[in-house]
Write a protein that holds these residues in place. Structure first.
Motif, PDB file in Angstrom:
ATOM      1  N   ASP A 146     -25.096   2.116   0.734  1.00 22.45           N
ATOM      2  CA  ASP A 146     -25.989   2.194  -0.425  1.00 22.45           C
ATOM      3  C   ASP A 146     -26.850   0.939  -0.524  1.00 22.45           C
ATOM      4  O   ASP A 146     -27.107   0.440  -1.612  1.00 22.45           O
ATOM      5  CB  ASP A 146     -25.158   2.385  -1.708  1.00 22.45           C
ATOM      6  CG  ASP A 146     -26.028   2.720  -2.908  1.00 22.45           C
ATOM      7  OD1 ASP A 146     -27.145   3.215  -2.705  1.00 22.45           O
ATOM      8  OD2 ASP A 146     -25.578   2.484  -4.051  1.00 22.45           O
ATOM      9  N   LYS A 149     -32.494   1.100   2.579  1.00 21.88           N
ATOM     10  CA  LYS A 149     -32.539   2.402   3.258  1.00 21.88           C
ATOM     11  C   LYS A 149     -33.091   2.289   4.671  1.00 21.88           C
ATOM     12  O   LYS A 149     -32.728   3.087   5.543  1.00 21.88           O
ATOM     13  CB  LYS A 149     -33.375   3.391   2.440  1.00 21.88           C
ATOM     14  CG  LYS A 149     -33.048   3.433   0.956  1.00 21.88           C
ATOM     15  CD  LYS A 149     -31.568   3.587   0.675  1.00 21.88           C
ATOM     16  CE  LYS A 149     -31.254   3.345  -0.786  1.00 21.88           C
ATOM     17  NZ  LYS A 149     -29.821   3.206  -1.069  1.00 21.88           N
ATOM     18  N   ASN A 173     -28.502   8.212  -1.874  1.00 21.16           N
ATOM     19  CA  ASN A 173     -29.973   8.293  -1.989  1.00 21.16           C
ATOM     20  C   ASN A 173     -30.639   9.035  -0.836  1.00 21.16           C
ATOM     21  O   ASN A 173     -31.791   8.766  -0.497  1.00 21.16           O
ATOM     22  CB  ASN A 173     -30.592   6.897  -2.119  1.00 21.16           C
ATOM     23  CG  ASN A 173     -30.021   6.101  -3.278  1.00 21.16           C
ATOM     24  OD1 ASN A 173     -29.379   5.085  -3.064  1.00 21.16           O
ATOM     25  ND2 ASN A 173     -30.245   6.572  -4.486  1.00 21.16           N
ATOM     26  N   TRP A 176     -33.836  10.925  -1.845  1.00 27.27           N
ATOM     27  CA  TRP A 176     -34.941   9.994  -2.136  1.00 27.27           C
ATOM     28  C   TRP A 176     -35.930  10.581  -3.143  1.00 27.27           C
ATOM     29  O   TRP A 176     -37.123  10.674  -2.908  1.00 27.27           O
ATOM     30  CB  TRP A 176     -35.642   9.586  -0.836  1.00 27.27           C
ATOM     31  CG  TRP A 176     -36.331   8.274  -0.852  1.00 27.27           C
ATOM     32  CD1 TRP A 176     -37.599   8.013  -0.412  1.00 27.27           C
ATOM     33  CD2 TRP A 176     -35.811   7.018  -1.296  1.00 27.27           C
ATOM     34  NE1 TRP A 176     -37.908   6.677  -0.558  1.00 27.27           N
ATOM     35  CE2 TRP A 176     -36.809   6.046  -1.099  1.00 27.27           C
ATOM     36  CE3 TRP A 176     -34.591   6.624  -1.866  1.00 27.27           C
ATOM     37  CZ2 TRP A 176     -36.643   4.705  -1.432  1.00 27.27           C
ATOM     38  CZ3 TRP A 176     -34.420   5.287  -2.203  1.00 27.27           C
ATOM     39  CH2 TRP A 176     -35.435   4.348  -1.989  1.00 27.27           C
ATOM     40  N   ASP A 216     -29.191  11.377  -6.609  1.00 22.49           N
ATOM     41  CA  ASP A 216     -30.305  11.280  -5.675  1.00 22.49           C
ATOM     42  C   ASP A 216     -29.905  11.698  -4.263  1.00 22.49           C
ATOM     43  O   ASP A 216     -30.544  11.333  -3.292  1.00 22.49           O
ATOM     44  CB  ASP A 216     -30.847   9.833  -5.668  1.00 22.49           C
ATOM     45  CG  ASP A 216     -32.216   9.722  -5.035  1.00 22.49           C
ATOM     46  OD1 ASP A 216     -32.945  10.728  -4.992  1.00 22.49           O
ATOM     47  OD2 ASP A 216     -32.561   8.630  -4.546  1.00 22.49           O
TER      48      ASP A 216
END
Length: 224
Positions: A146, A149, A173, A176, A216
């Motif tokens: 996390d 990215k 995520n 995104w 997310d």
């Protein structure tokens, strides 16, 4: 009008607020210590939406309890909410190594780690994960990615050889804010990396993967 792109990036929901609230209200309650950390994060820290929060925290806790890991690696600590959620499934002789680049958050993290039952089992590392991970000399049962990215592909390639068979890699995520479905802007390196990452963990024969539309996007990959 100029604010709409930012709102789309940071506040997009994949289900309605009412359904999200229903899911949270019919999941395990948020522990009091994590509720206090949640409040303090929103009061004192920039970008508090980065915090995992009640519902995702309970998902992380449940996965950790099912995996019952001895060694956990977390890449991206923030204020430690996810760390403590994952710690709920840790074995009594287990450890968590959590890595972050923000020195200013270390005292807040340690405050809540030491208020928890797992304070002596949680080890903070300050710096770049790609530099720190090779120094840990452990085989991991559970990893939570996390952090930045753009390094997801690099993290994955470094982590897989360090995993025990049957170990779990969680990646946050990965949707995104829905940008993975939009036409790719070639200047948007982060979205491109996430598209490549999502394709990799679907096709890599070393893992089996399910992508959950939680918050997310949270991917659960099991090392084969």
């Amino acid at each position: 009008m100029g604010l709409l792109p930012l709102q789309k990036i940071y506040t997009m929901h994949f289900i309605s607020d009412d359904l999200q609230d229903y899911a949270s209200n019919h999941s395990a309650d948020e522990p009091k210590l994590l509720a206090a950390l949640n409040r303090e994060t929103y009061q004192k820290v920039l970008q508090p939406r980065m915090l995992s929060g009640h519902f995702q925290g309970r998902v992380l806790s449940m996965i950790a309890k099912l995996a019952n890991p001895q060694h956990i690696l977390e890449i991206g600590t923030y204020t430690g909410y996810a760390t403590l959620s994952l710690a709920e499934g840790l074995r009594t002789d287990g450890t968590i190594d959590t890595i972050d680049i923000k020195e200013e958050l270390q005292d807040l993290q340690r405050k809540y780690f030491d208020l928890s039952p797992w304070g002596s089992q949680i080890f903070q590392h300050l710096g770049e994960a790609l530099d720190i991970i090779p120094t840990l000399n452990k085989k991991f049962d559970l990893v939570f990615i996390d952090a930045d990215k753009e390094n997801y592909l690099n993290y994955f390639e470094m982590i897989v050889p360090l995993m025990n068979k049957g170990g779990i890699i969680l990646s946050d995520n990965v949707l995104w804010s829905g940008k993975v479905l939009e036409p790719l802007n070639e200047k948007d390196r982060t979205t491109k990396v996430l598209l490549d990452y999502n394709r990799l963990i679907k096709e890599d024969p070393r893992v089996e993967t399910v992508l959950l539309p939680i918050r997310d996007g949270l991917t659960v990959s099991r090392v084969i």
